[in-house]
Design a protein around this motif. Sequence first.
Motif, PDB file in Angstrom:
ATOM      1  N   SER A   8     -38.797 -67.085  14.600  1.00 39.85           N
ATOM      2  CA  SER A   8     -38.503 -68.490  14.867  1.00 39.85           C
ATOM      3  C   SER A   8     -37.316 -68.986  14.025  1.00 39.85           C
ATOM      4  O   SER A   8     -37.105 -68.536  12.899  1.00 39.85           O
ATOM      5  N   LYS A   9     -36.563 -69.937  14.579  1.00 38.44           N
ATOM      6  CA  LYS A   9     -35.461 -70.550  13.827  1.00 38.44           C
ATOM      7  C   LYS A   9     -35.989 -71.511  12.765  1.00 38.44           C
ATOM      8  O   LYS A   9     -35.299 -71.839  11.815  1.00 38.44           O
ATOM      9  N   SER A  10     -37.241 -71.964  12.955  1.00 37.18           N
ATOM     10  CA  SER A  10     -37.875 -72.844  11.975  1.00 37.18           C
ATOM     11  C   SER A  10     -38.463 -71.987  10.853  1.00 37.18           C
ATOM     12  O   SER A  10     -39.376 -71.199  11.067  1.00 37.18           O
ATOM     13  N   VAL A  11     -37.927 -72.144   9.640  1.00 32.90           N
ATOM     14  CA  VAL A  11     -38.400 -71.328   8.514  1.00 32.90           C
ATOM     15  C   VAL A  11     -39.846 -71.659   8.170  1.00 32.90           C
ATOM     16  O   VAL A  11     -40.620 -70.779   7.752  1.00 32.90           O
ATOM     17  N   GLU A  12     -40.257 -72.922   8.361  1.00 31.96           N
ATOM     18  CA  GLU A  12     -41.651 -73.313   8.099  1.00 31.96           C
ATOM     19  C   GLU A  12     -42.606 -72.585   9.040  1.00 31.96           C
ATOM     20  O   GLU A  12     -43.664 -72.101   8.624  1.00 31.96           O
ATOM     21  N   LEU A  13     -42.210 -72.503  10.300  1.00 33.48           N
ATOM     22  CA  LEU A  13     -43.017 -71.820  11.313  1.00 33.48           C
ATOM     23  C   LEU A  13     -43.063 -70.314  11.033  1.00 33.48           C
ATOM     24  O   LEU A  13     -44.110 -69.672  11.112  1.00 33.48           O
ATOM     25  N   LYS A  14     -41.916 -69.759  10.691  1.00 30.96           N
ATOM     26  CA  LYS A  14     -41.807 -68.330  10.363  1.00 30.96           C
ATOM     27  C   LYS A  14     -42.714 -67.976   9.169  1.00 30.96           C
ATOM     28  O   LYS A  14     -43.460 -66.998   9.210  1.00 30.96           O
ATOM     29  N   CYS A  15     -42.666 -68.799   8.117  1.00 31.69           N
ATOM     30  CA  CYS A  15     -43.430 -68.514   6.898  1.00 31.69           C
ATOM     31  C   CYS A  15     -44.932 -68.702   7.101  1.00 31.69           C
ATOM     32  O   CYS A  15     -45.738 -67.951   6.542  1.00 31.69           O
ATOM     33  N   ALA A  16     -45.307 -69.686   7.905  1.00 28.70           N
ATOM     34  CA  ALA A  16     -46.733 -69.872   8.227  1.00 28.70           C
ATOM     35  C   ALA A  16     -47.262 -68.636   8.967  1.00 28.70           C
ATOM     36  O   ALA A  16     -48.384 -68.181   8.731  1.00 28.70           O
ATOM     37  N   THR A  17     -46.427 -68.074   9.837  1.00 34.31           N
ATOM     38  CA  THR A  17     -46.795 -66.875  10.595  1.00 34.31           C
ATOM     39  C   THR A  17     -46.959 -65.671   9.663  1.00 34.31           C
ATOM     40  O   THR A  17     -47.888 -64.875   9.814  1.00 34.31           O
TER      41      THR A  17
END
Length: 281
Positions: A85-94
């Motif tokens: 994901s381009k969203s780092v918050e979404l990437k890190c939650a994953t």
Amino acid sequence: HVLQNAFAKFRISEALKKLFEKNTSIETKESIIKILARLNHHDVVEYLINRLENAHADLKRDCIKVIAGFKDTSAAHYIEKFLTSKSVELKCATMTAMWIDDENKKTIRSELKDLLKSEKDNDVVNAIEVIGELKLKDFKVHLMELGGETRVSIQEAALKALIQLEDKEAIKPFVDLLLNSRHSYKKIKMYMQNEHIDEKFKKLIHTELNKKVSVHIHGILLKNNDRTLTEFSLSTLNELKHFYNLIGKDREVMKISEIIDKTLKPHIKRYKQKFSMQAAS
């Protein structure tokens, strides 16, 4: 019983889903999902998967954080696409949610190393938060380097992560940073309630915070020992109020607030009179 009624269950379920989407607290969202699961565990999984497809990035991130609590490796099938994901918050939650599967750990470690090298502060902070939450001790050297950063957000995240890794040496600089950044009592309390920080370390932080704040308060009172509180300047009163607030001294905070209000009252009255005269002319 009302919950035995299918329509009642549906109404409660819909109301909880709306509450889930409006609320900002992950803890509250997790509680809502647990209640929904009791009503119908198939429905709650379908709901989360649906929101992963159709919601905005922040809600997707929250859904993934909730999914992480299921500790089900099969969930990876639905969330692994967000690793890019381009969203780092979404990437890190994953990353956090997928850590339970050993097959993913090498990829996640590599992603974290890349984020730590990013020129964007937000990328670095989010990577540090994952490291702290997952207690990845092999990143400790990186965290120690970042703990000396001049960028406050990165330094704060690194020191907090070191505390999550149970590094006692990080407590004093972490408390100093909290005080220098003039964090509110609410934010400090939030740190103290962090489930990823060991209870023993929370007590150590609390002790250090009380010690440092007491020194500040003593210094202010000593500097003004020839005056009563009502004679303190507004800036000194606000500073004193801030420090008492940090250690939860509600009585002192209330007393100082009353003095500040009384001090400001004539100024406010004059301002209102001046404004009324200008409006009338």
